[in-house]
Design a protein around this motif. Sequence first.
Motif, PDB file in Angstrom:
ATOM      1  N   GLY A 114       0.740  -2.112   0.016  1.00  0.00           N
ATOM      2  CA  GLY A 114       0.007  -0.656   0.034  1.00  0.00           C
ATOM      3  C   GLY A 114       0.875   1.110  -0.548  1.00  0.00           C
ATOM      4  N   ALA A 115       1.625   0.825   1.247  1.00  0.00           N
ATOM      5  CA  ALA A 115       2.916   2.296   0.321  1.00  0.00           C
ATOM      6  C   ALA A 115       2.896   3.035  -0.520  1.00  0.00           C
ATOM      7  CB  ALA A 115       3.771   1.980   1.828  1.00  0.00           C
ATOM      8  N   LEU A 116       4.099   1.774  -0.698  1.00  0.00           N
ATOM      9  CA  LEU A 116       4.617   1.679  -2.502  1.00  0.00           C
ATOM     10  C   LEU A 116       3.718   1.977  -3.714  1.00  0.00           C
ATOM     11  CD1 LEU A 116       6.884  -1.142  -2.233  1.00  0.00           C
ATOM     12  CD2 LEU A 116       7.822   1.708  -1.812  1.00  0.00           C
ATOM     13  N   LEU A 117       2.356   0.874  -3.445  1.00  0.00           N
ATOM     14  CA  LEU A 117       1.608   1.768  -4.439  1.00  0.00           C
ATOM     15  C   LEU A 117       0.352   3.102  -4.548  1.00  0.00           C
ATOM     16  CD1 LEU A 117      -1.027   0.341  -6.573  1.00  0.00           C
ATOM     17  CD2 LEU A 117      -2.371   0.026  -4.893  1.00  0.00           C
ATOM     18  N   GLY A 118       0.398   3.905  -2.913  1.00  0.00           N
ATOM     19  CA  GLY A 118       0.492   5.060  -3.007  1.00  0.00           C
ATOM     20  C   GLY A 118       0.832   6.092  -3.088  1.00  0.00           C
ATOM     21  N   LEU A 119       2.408   5.838  -3.332  1.00  0.00           N
ATOM     22  CA  LEU A 119       3.546   6.731  -3.907  1.00  0.00           C
ATOM     23  C   LEU A 119       2.856   6.749  -5.017  1.00  0.00           C
ATOM     24  CD1 LEU A 119       6.807   6.659  -2.608  1.00  0.00           C
ATOM     25  CD2 LEU A 119       6.104   7.267  -5.196  1.00  0.00           C
ATOM     26  N   ALA A 120       3.090   5.608  -5.719  1.00  0.00           N
ATOM     27  CA  ALA A 120       3.222   6.317  -7.158  1.00  0.00           C
ATOM     28  C   ALA A 120       1.570   6.703  -8.176  1.00  0.00           C
ATOM     29  CB  ALA A 120       3.329   4.571  -7.678  1.00  0.00           C
ATOM     30  N   ILE A 121       0.417   6.036  -6.628  1.00  0.00           N
ATOM     31  CA  ILE A 121      -0.604   6.950  -7.882  1.00  0.00           C
ATOM     32  C   ILE A 121      -0.744   7.926  -7.502  1.00  0.00           C
ATOM     33  CG2 ILE A 121      -3.240   6.728  -6.683  1.00  0.00           C
ATOM     34  CD1 ILE A 121      -3.397   3.632  -6.208  1.00  0.00           C
ATOM     35  N   GLY A 122      -0.198   8.398  -6.326  1.00  0.00           N
ATOM     36  CA  GLY A 122      -0.017  10.184  -5.678  1.00  0.00           C
ATOM     37  C   GLY A 122       0.815  10.915  -6.798  1.00  0.00           C
ATOM     38  N   ASP A 123       1.440  10.428  -7.536  1.00  0.00           N
ATOM     39  CA  ASP A 123       2.427  10.651  -8.278  1.00  0.00           C
ATOM     40  C   ASP A 123       2.297  10.788  -9.493  1.00  0.00           C
ATOM     41  OD1 ASP A 123       4.773  11.686  -9.528  1.00  0.00           O
ATOM     42  OD2 ASP A 123       6.121   9.579  -9.385  1.00  0.00           O
ATOM     43  N   ALA A 124       0.908   9.790 -10.327  1.00  0.00           N
ATOM     44  CA  ALA A 124       0.819   9.679 -11.280  1.00  0.00           C
ATOM     45  C   ALA A 124      -0.403  10.809 -11.569  1.00  0.00           C
ATOM     46  CB  ALA A 124      -0.152   8.481 -11.754  1.00  0.00           C
ATOM     47  N   LEU A 125      -1.371  11.142 -10.603  1.00  0.00           N
ATOM     48  CA  LEU A 125      -2.053  11.466 -10.600  1.00  0.00           C
ATOM     49  C   LEU A 125      -1.478  12.897 -10.224  1.00  0.00           C
ATOM     50  CD1 LEU A 125      -4.398  10.242  -7.846  1.00  0.00           C
ATOM     51  CD2 LEU A 125      -4.772  10.381 -10.008  1.00  0.00           C
ATOM     52  N   ALA A 177       6.621   8.099   9.609  1.00  0.00           N
ATOM     53  CA  ALA A 177       4.713   8.342   9.573  1.00  0.00           C
ATOM     54  C   ALA A 177       4.743   6.659   8.527  1.00  0.00           C
ATOM     55  CB  ALA A 177       4.781   8.948   8.629  1.00  0.00           C
ATOM     56  N   VAL A 178       5.079   5.444   7.350  1.00  0.00           N
ATOM     57  CA  VAL A 178       5.561   4.903   6.718  1.00  0.00           C
ATOM     58  C   VAL A 178       5.662   3.476   7.583  1.00  0.00           C
ATOM     59  CG1 VAL A 178       6.307   3.141   5.226  1.00  0.00           C
ATOM     60  CG2 VAL A 178       5.362   5.734   5.095  1.00  0.00           C
ATOM     61  N   SER A 179       6.184   3.726   8.227  1.00  0.00           N
ATOM     62  CA  SER A 179       7.249   2.772   9.524  1.00  0.00           C
ATOM     63  C   SER A 179       5.889   2.436  10.634  1.00  0.00           C
ATOM     64  CB  SER A 179       8.208   2.531   9.973  1.00  0.00           C
ATOM     65  OG  SER A 179       8.613   1.891  10.653  1.00  0.00           O
ATOM     66  N   ALA A 180       5.105   3.604  11.204  1.00  0.00           N
ATOM     67  CA  ALA A 180       4.795   3.348  11.509  1.00  0.00           C
ATOM     68  C   ALA A 180       3.054   2.636  11.347  1.00  0.00           C
ATOM     69  CB  ALA A 180       4.256   4.347  12.728  1.00  0.00           C
ATOM     70  N   GLY A 181       2.948   2.883  10.108  1.00  0.00           N
ATOM     71  CA  GLY A 181       1.749   2.577   9.484  1.00  0.00           C
ATOM     72  C   GLY A 181       1.978   0.607   9.195  1.00  0.00           C
ATOM     73  N   ILE A 182       2.755   0.805   8.955  1.00  0.00           N
ATOM     74  CA  ILE A 182       3.047  -0.723   8.348  1.00  0.00           C
ATOM     75  C   ILE A 182       3.024  -1.884   9.528  1.00  0.00           C
ATOM     76  CG2 ILE A 182       5.201  -2.581   8.321  1.00  0.00           C
ATOM     77  CD1 ILE A 182       4.184  -0.715   5.782  1.00  0.00           C
ATOM     78  N   GLU A 183       3.291  -1.113  11.285  1.00  0.00           N
ATOM     79  CA  GLU A 183       3.117  -1.412  11.729  1.00  0.00           C
ATOM     80  C   GLU A 183       1.718  -1.429  12.773  1.00  0.00           C
ATOM     81  OE1 GLU A 183       7.733  -0.670  13.495  1.00  0.00           O
ATOM     82  OE2 GLU A 183       6.133   0.520  14.259  1.00  0.00           O
ATOM     83  N   GLY A 184       0.612  -0.885  11.682  1.00  0.00           N
ATOM     84  CA  GLY A 184      -1.144  -0.748  11.773  1.00  0.00           C
ATOM     85  C   GLY A 184      -1.137   0.103  12.832  1.00  0.00           C
ATOM     86  N   ALA A 185       0.420   1.144  13.206  1.00  0.00           N
ATOM     87  CA  ALA A 185      -0.453   2.177  14.054  1.00  0.00           C
ATOM     88  C   ALA A 185      -2.053   3.091  13.152  1.00  0.00           C
ATOM     89  CB  ALA A 185       0.628   2.933  13.673  1.00  0.00           C
ATOM     90  N   ASP A 212      -9.835   8.224   4.002  1.00  0.00           N
ATOM     91  CA  ASP A 212      -9.776   8.002   2.427  1.00  0.00           C
ATOM     92  C   ASP A 212      -8.495   7.609   1.460  1.00  0.00           C
ATOM     93  OD1 ASP A 212     -10.870   7.906  -0.494  1.00  0.00           O
ATOM     94  OD2 ASP A 212     -12.818   8.646  -0.097  1.00  0.00           O
ATOM     95  N   PRO A 213      -7.454   6.833   1.497  1.00  0.00           N
ATOM     96  CA  PRO A 213      -6.294   7.059   0.601  1.00  0.00           C
ATOM     97  C   PRO A 213      -6.461   8.133  -0.667  1.00  0.00           C
ATOM     98  CG  PRO A 213      -6.265   5.210   1.382  1.00  0.00           C
ATOM     99  CD  PRO A 213      -7.470   5.662   2.208  1.00  0.00           C
ATOM    100  N   TRP A 214      -6.990   7.226  -1.467  1.00  0.00           N
ATOM    101  CA  TRP A 214      -7.190   7.468  -3.176  1.00  0.00           C
ATOM    102  C   TRP A 214      -7.812   9.131  -3.213  1.00  0.00           C
ATOM    103  CZ3 TRP A 214      -6.746   6.877  -8.093  1.00  0.00           C
ATOM    104  CH2 TRP A 214      -7.659   7.635  -8.146  1.00  0.00           C
ATOM    105  N   GLY A 274       0.710   9.433  -0.242  1.00  0.00           N
ATOM    106  CA  GLY A 274      -0.246   8.334  -1.035  1.00  0.00           C
ATOM    107  C   GLY A 274       0.586   7.084  -0.312  1.00  0.00           C
ATOM    108  N   ALA A 275       1.884   7.408   0.237  1.00  0.00           N
ATOM    109  CA  ALA A 275       2.807   6.766   0.500  1.00  0.00           C
ATOM    110  C   ALA A 275       1.931   6.407   2.185  1.00  0.00           C
ATOM    111  CB  ALA A 275       4.089   6.901   0.366  1.00  0.00           C
ATOM    112  N   ILE A 276       1.645   7.822   2.712  1.00  0.00           N
ATOM    113  CA  ILE A 276       1.336   7.544   4.304  1.00  0.00           C
ATOM    114  C   ILE A 276       0.323   7.084   4.577  1.00  0.00           C
ATOM    115  CG2 ILE A 276       1.323   9.014   6.368  1.00  0.00           C
ATOM    116  CD1 ILE A 276       2.945  10.749   5.470  1.00  0.00           C
ATOM    117  N   MET A 277      -0.650   7.029   3.331  1.00  0.00           N
ATOM    118  CA  MET A 277      -2.431   6.642   3.625  1.00  0.00           C
ATOM    119  C   MET A 277      -2.106   5.042   2.946  1.00  0.00           C
ATOM    120  SD  MET A 277      -4.287   8.768   4.514  1.00  0.00           S
ATOM    121  CE  MET A 277      -5.639   8.799   4.218  1.00  0.00           C
TER     122      MET A 277
END
Length: 335
Positions: free
Chosen positions: A9-20, A181-189, A267-269, A290-293
């Motif tokens: 999700g972090a990598l996908l969100g980064l790429a989606i935000g970038d492309a948008l 922020a990304v690392s915390a999200g990975i841990e379920g924060a 809402d990440p999107w 996007g990466a954080i969300m």
Amino acid sequence: MSTQDRAYGALLGLAIGDALGMPTQYQPRSLIAERYGILDWFQPGPDDNFISRGMAAGRVTDDTDQAVILGEMLVEGGGRIDPERFAKALLAWEARMIAAGSLDLLGPSTRLALKLAAEGTSTELTGRSGSTNGAAMRVAPVGIAFPTAPLGRLVDAVFQTGHVTHNTTVAVAGASAVAAAVSAGIEGASLSEALSLAVEAARLGAQRGFYFAGGDVAARTEWALGLVRGCSEDAALDLIYRLVGTGVATNEAVPAAIAICSVAPEDPWRVCCLAASLGGDCDTVAAIAGAIMGACHGAARFPADAAAALLAANPELRLEALAASLVALRAGAAG
């Protein structure tokens, strides 16, 4: 959600935000509002955008490409990167972009640092003037690969992987905020917990690198979050664009990205669409947000058709496989 889903999700969100944000980068918010309103899908680069004109809808930019380069080298190096190899990889990437006719090339801090490296300057010194958001935009893989505790070790990893181009107090602070922020999200924060840790990491990161005179990332992030609290989307976008700033400076882009996350926290999107509609360096702001969300909510929270469109437009991306490799690296770091 699994750790893998959050990492992807972090990598996908980064790429989606970038492309948008690709078609809207470096354009004023007024023009974006007139042309698109709030973006709700990928758009091609318009003819009047000197950077992205001619790019197909859904294509990513240097934000995603550099993050992938860093992530792959991080995996190859077992959690560390060789700064000289990284410098050469970034230069090789830009050469490929130039050969392809792209105008979306290296940012000012990165270009200067790599020029110095090519001239023989020590990589301990090449990034001493790098204050722009290049380190923050590509740092998400570090947040995936390293746990939040101890926070000092995470900040050390941010510094080690970024100092060749961004070795200043402000750049390390901003990149540390994003990685935490990304690392915390990975841990379920929760998102609010992740953003709080981002501020803490920014304070710690500001103790690293060469001094740079500029607004404090941690303080400006806290201020930006308070500024938009309780605001409508339109009001928040206006405040972020006019007051926080969406330029290439780390102490604008990182607070802006973190603040926009709080505007649509579930809402990440939507966050990516809002960030891409800001104007300025909005592809980078949207990539960071996007990466954080994505880390906090997981890949499954992005629309499936958006993820499919992104991957179809960028068939060379192997984000899910890279996420898995970074998760394996994280397991070793935690052990």
